[in-house]
Design a protein around this motif. Structure first.
Motif, PDB file in Angstrom:
ATOM      1  N   ALA A  30     -21.564  -7.091 -42.272  1.00  0.00           N
ATOM      2  CA  ALA A  30     -21.606  -8.107 -43.671  1.00  0.00           C
ATOM      3  C   ALA A  30     -19.730  -8.099 -43.613  1.00  0.00           C
ATOM      4  O   ALA A  30     -19.995  -9.277 -43.684  1.00  0.00           O
ATOM      5  CB  ALA A  30     -22.038  -7.040 -44.522  1.00  0.00           C
ATOM      6  N   ALA A  31     -19.037  -7.328 -42.679  1.00  0.00           N
ATOM      7  CA  ALA A  31     -17.833  -7.240 -42.905  1.00  0.00           C
ATOM      8  C   ALA A  31     -17.716  -8.923 -41.722  1.00  0.00           C
ATOM      9  O   ALA A  31     -16.729  -9.227 -42.559  1.00  0.00           O
ATOM     10  CB  ALA A  31     -16.775  -6.772 -42.610  1.00  0.00           C
ATOM     11  N   GLN A  33     -19.126 -11.042 -40.834  1.00  0.00           N
ATOM     12  CA  GLN A  33     -19.567 -12.331 -41.617  1.00  0.00           C
ATOM     13  C   GLN A  33     -18.830 -13.204 -42.642  1.00  0.00           C
ATOM     14  O   GLN A  33     -18.451 -14.640 -42.956  1.00  0.00           O
ATOM     15  CB  GLN A  33     -21.214 -12.013 -41.921  1.00  0.00           C
ATOM     16  CG  GLN A  33     -22.122 -12.108 -41.130  1.00  0.00           C
ATOM     17  CD  GLN A  33     -23.711 -11.570 -41.958  1.00  0.00           C
ATOM     18  OE1 GLN A  33     -23.823 -11.151 -42.837  1.00  0.00           O
ATOM     19  NE2 GLN A  33     -24.600 -12.145 -41.353  1.00  0.00           N
ATOM     20  N   MET A  34     -17.974 -12.078 -42.917  1.00  0.00           N
ATOM     21  CA  MET A  34     -16.539 -12.236 -44.146  1.00  0.00           C
ATOM     22  C   MET A  34     -15.694 -12.604 -43.674  1.00  0.00           C
ATOM     23  O   MET A  34     -14.829 -12.807 -44.061  1.00  0.00           O
ATOM     24  CB  MET A  34     -17.147 -11.586 -45.444  1.00  0.00           C
ATOM     25  CG  MET A  34     -18.283 -11.314 -45.938  1.00  0.00           C
ATOM     26  SD  MET A  34     -18.250 -10.421 -47.647  1.00  0.00           S
ATOM     27  CE  MET A  34     -17.456 -10.905 -48.343  1.00  0.00           C
ATOM     28  N   ILE A 285     -30.694  -7.193 -47.283  1.00  0.00           N
ATOM     29  CA  ILE A 285     -29.881  -7.977 -46.397  1.00  0.00           C
ATOM     30  C   ILE A 285     -31.113  -9.728 -46.915  1.00  0.00           C
ATOM     31  O   ILE A 285     -30.711 -10.858 -47.094  1.00  0.00           O
ATOM     32  CB  ILE A 285     -30.221  -7.361 -45.022  1.00  0.00           C
ATOM     33  CG1 ILE A 285     -29.906  -6.156 -45.564  1.00  0.00           C
ATOM     34  CG2 ILE A 285     -30.244  -7.901 -44.036  1.00  0.00           C
ATOM     35  CD1 ILE A 285     -29.747  -5.630 -44.022  1.00  0.00           C
ATOM     36  N   SER A 290     -27.315 -11.780 -51.959  1.00  0.00           N
ATOM     37  CA  SER A 290     -25.997 -11.355 -51.582  1.00  0.00           C
ATOM     38  C   SER A 290     -26.510  -9.581 -51.584  1.00  0.00           C
ATOM     39  O   SER A 290     -26.783  -8.968 -52.064  1.00  0.00           O
ATOM     40  CB  SER A 290     -24.187 -10.777 -52.073  1.00  0.00           C
ATOM     41  OG  SER A 290     -23.663 -11.731 -52.429  1.00  0.00           O
ATOM     42  N   SER A 291     -26.349  -8.989 -49.908  1.00  0.00           N
ATOM     43  CA  SER A 291     -27.142  -7.523 -50.271  1.00  0.00           C
ATOM     44  C   SER A 291     -26.245  -6.725 -50.338  1.00  0.00           C
ATOM     45  O   SER A 291     -24.779  -6.459 -50.580  1.00  0.00           O
ATOM     46  CB  SER A 291     -26.945  -7.664 -47.875  1.00  0.00           C
ATOM     47  OG  SER A 291     -26.324  -6.900 -47.586  1.00  0.00           O
ATOM     48  N   GLU A 294     -22.619  -6.391 -47.813  1.00  0.00           N
ATOM     49  CA  GLU A 294     -21.939  -7.346 -48.382  1.00  0.00           C
ATOM     50  C   GLU A 294     -21.263  -7.211 -49.300  1.00  0.00           C
ATOM     51  O   GLU A 294     -20.273  -7.095 -49.476  1.00  0.00           O
ATOM     52  CB  GLU A 294     -22.768  -8.790 -48.625  1.00  0.00           C
ATOM     53  CG  GLU A 294     -21.769 -10.137 -48.763  1.00  0.00           C
ATOM     54  CD  GLU A 294     -22.634 -11.583 -49.720  1.00  0.00           C
ATOM     55  OE1 GLU A 294     -21.843 -12.435 -50.187  1.00  0.00           O
ATOM     56  OE2 GLU A 294     -23.046 -11.641 -48.151  1.00  0.00           O
ATOM     57  N   GLN A 295     -21.745  -6.332 -50.310  1.00  0.00           N
ATOM     58  CA  GLN A 295     -21.054  -6.538 -52.240  1.00  0.00           C
ATOM     59  C   GLN A 295     -20.098  -5.484 -51.828  1.00  0.00           C
ATOM     60  O   GLN A 295     -19.480  -5.243 -52.335  1.00  0.00           O
ATOM     61  CB  GLN A 295     -22.182  -6.041 -52.783  1.00  0.00           C
ATOM     62  CG  GLN A 295     -23.563  -7.053 -53.158  1.00  0.00           C
ATOM     63  CD  GLN A 295     -22.424  -8.275 -53.909  1.00  0.00           C
ATOM     64  OE1 GLN A 295     -22.136  -8.356 -54.447  1.00  0.00           O
ATOM     65  NE2 GLN A 295     -23.763  -8.111 -55.517  1.00  0.00           N
ATOM     66  N   ILE A 297     -18.297  -4.960 -48.978  1.00  0.00           N
ATOM     67  CA  ILE A 297     -17.176  -5.099 -48.940  1.00  0.00           C
ATOM     68  C   ILE A 297     -16.193  -6.036 -49.968  1.00  0.00           C
ATOM     69  O   ILE A 297     -15.282  -6.073 -49.638  1.00  0.00           O
ATOM     70  CB  ILE A 297     -17.385  -6.546 -47.595  1.00  0.00           C
ATOM     71  CG1 ILE A 297     -18.158  -5.219 -46.193  1.00  0.00           C
ATOM     72  CG2 ILE A 297     -16.131  -7.045 -46.849  1.00  0.00           C
ATOM     73  CD1 ILE A 297     -17.524  -4.440 -45.995  1.00  0.00           C
ATOM     74  N   ARG A 298     -17.120  -6.589 -50.271  1.00  0.00           N
ATOM     75  CA  ARG A 298     -16.496  -7.830 -51.467  1.00  0.00           C
ATOM     76  C   ARG A 298     -15.878  -6.506 -52.686  1.00  0.00           C
ATOM     77  O   ARG A 298     -14.507  -6.943 -52.876  1.00  0.00           O
ATOM     78  CB  ARG A 298     -17.762  -8.414 -52.283  1.00  0.00           C
ATOM     79  CG  ARG A 298     -17.972  -9.493 -51.736  1.00  0.00           C
ATOM     80  CD  ARG A 298     -19.329  -9.813 -52.241  1.00  0.00           C
ATOM     81  NE  ARG A 298     -19.605 -11.253 -51.835  1.00  0.00           N
ATOM     82  CZ  ARG A 298     -19.398 -12.655 -52.268  1.00  0.00           C
ATOM     83  NH1 ARG A 298     -18.634 -13.012 -53.172  1.00  0.00           N
ATOM     84  NH2 ARG A 298     -20.142 -13.883 -51.915  1.00  0.00           N
TER      85      ARG A 298
END
Length: 365
Positions: A30-31, A33-34, A285, A290-291, A294-295, A297-298
């Motif tokens: 996830a990280a 991808q961002m 996912i 947003s999985s 991902e959340q 990491i955000r």
């Protein structure tokens, strides 16, 4: 050395992750991808997260020099499982932000402290007694009067270090089963089903919850999560309020998974909480904008939340042990989304991967 700025980290920043398991693996994906790099800190070299991460450190979690070097090479740190020494996180926190903060992990590592915290907020749990030796275990069991579940206060998961006990049992054997204490005796809950809620909260206090999921276990290990959970709207509202209350009261930054029992009358009782992404949230996912990964990491990078809204019904099944040998069947079914963790040795009950199936939404969000 001053603490590094942790607000709105730009792409190219480094996210440090304690733990090299499958949760760390999905965090790292996830990280990436961002646009973030990840640095895994683990105490063994065979972890699933390492092969998808930018770099890694293999060392004891109590190695002060390695912890210092790790902290100097990352911009923010988090963890993917609970058995990290809290003092090690505090050492890293002297140089770089750590989310969720070590104080939250300290509560989650102790089943009694966890239940005390919930009860202080007025959030119900099973009745419980702290037991420090065989004498207090016998006294607590007599006070309970009914069968109970004896657990170690620390280092128990997936059914480890716990046993059902009742008056008249060989308590010495039970005590040895949980490693010789200390422990907690919980009243046996005659619940209808178990659910969990994943709640996410940012540095500025924005908080969201994913829809509650219903969990089914096999030999105490999560086998299947189904969303939407078969609960009433009143129960769902109560569960969401409790999860958000916990996140806010803990001053959470990141992800918190809250496992709950649902009684036959619809009332809830907290079972456990985990300040990290959770097995029962893997369905996010594919089924959400947003999985949970991902959340996380955000949240820790100071980026606004994505959406927790569900765009499909979902069923997630863990592939335990040799169930992973059916990987080709899952890949041959376009309705199934397969995730393999890259673990080499297949053992009974070991989480080797998971598969998620999606269906059209069955209700309004």
């Amino acid at each position: 050395m001053p603490v590094k700025n942790h607000i709105a980290l730009p792409p190219g920043s480094v996210v440090g992750i304690f733990g090299g398991g499958q949760l760390g693996r999905m965090m790292a994906v996830a990280a990436a991808q961002m646009g973030y790099h990840t640095h895994i800190y683990a105490d063994e070299a065979a972890g699933p997260a390492i092969e998808v991460s930018h770099c890694h450190t293999i060392a004891s979690y109590s190695d002060e020099e390695c912890l210092k070097n790790f902290a100097q090479e990352v911009d923010v740190a988090t963890y993917e499982f609970e058995n990290i020494p809290v003092n090690s996180l505090r050492e890293v926190q002297k140089l770089v932000p750590v989310y969720p903060k070590p104080e939250i992990l300290e509560i989650a590592q102790d089943r009694v402290a966890e239940k005390d915290f919930c009860n202080e907020l007025g959030i119900p749990t099973a009745p419980y007694w702290r037991v420090t030796d065989l004498e207090t275990l016998e006294l607590s069991l007599n006070e309970l009067g009914l069968p109970g579940l004896l657990k170690s206060t620390r280092f128990g998961y997936d059914g480890k270090n716990q046993i059902k006990v009742k008056i008249g049992d060989n308590l010495n054997d039970a005590w040895n089963r949980i490693g010789g204490g200390p422990g907690v005796l919980e009243g046996w809950m005659d619940y209808e089903r178990e659910i969990s809620i994943i709640v996410v909260r940012t540095q500025n206090g924005d908080v969201q919850c994913y829809d509650p999921v219903e969990n089914e276990h096999k030999n105490y290990v999560l086998h299947r999560s189904i969303v939407p959970a078969r609960i009433s709207s009143d129960t769902e509202e109560e569960a969401v309020i409790a999860a958000k209350n916990l996140a806010v009261s803990l001053d959470l930054v990141g992800v918190l998974a809250v496992e709950m029992f649902v009684m036959k009358d619809g009332a809830i009782a907290i079972n456990e909480m985990a300040p990290r992404p959770h097995n029962s949230g893997h369905w996010t996912i594919e089924a959400c904008g947003s999985s949970q990964f991902e959340q996380l990491i955000r949240c820790i990078c100071g980026v606004p939340l994505g959406t927790c809204a569900r765009n499909a019904d979902a069923e997630m099944q863990n592939l335990l042990g040799d169930e992973v040998n059916d990987w080709l069947l899952y890949l041959g079914d376009p309705a199934q989304k397969l995730h393999l963790y890259g673990k080499g040795e297949i053992r009974a009950g070991r989480k080797m991967g998971h598969v998620t199936s999606l269906k059209p939404l069955s209700k309004e969000l």
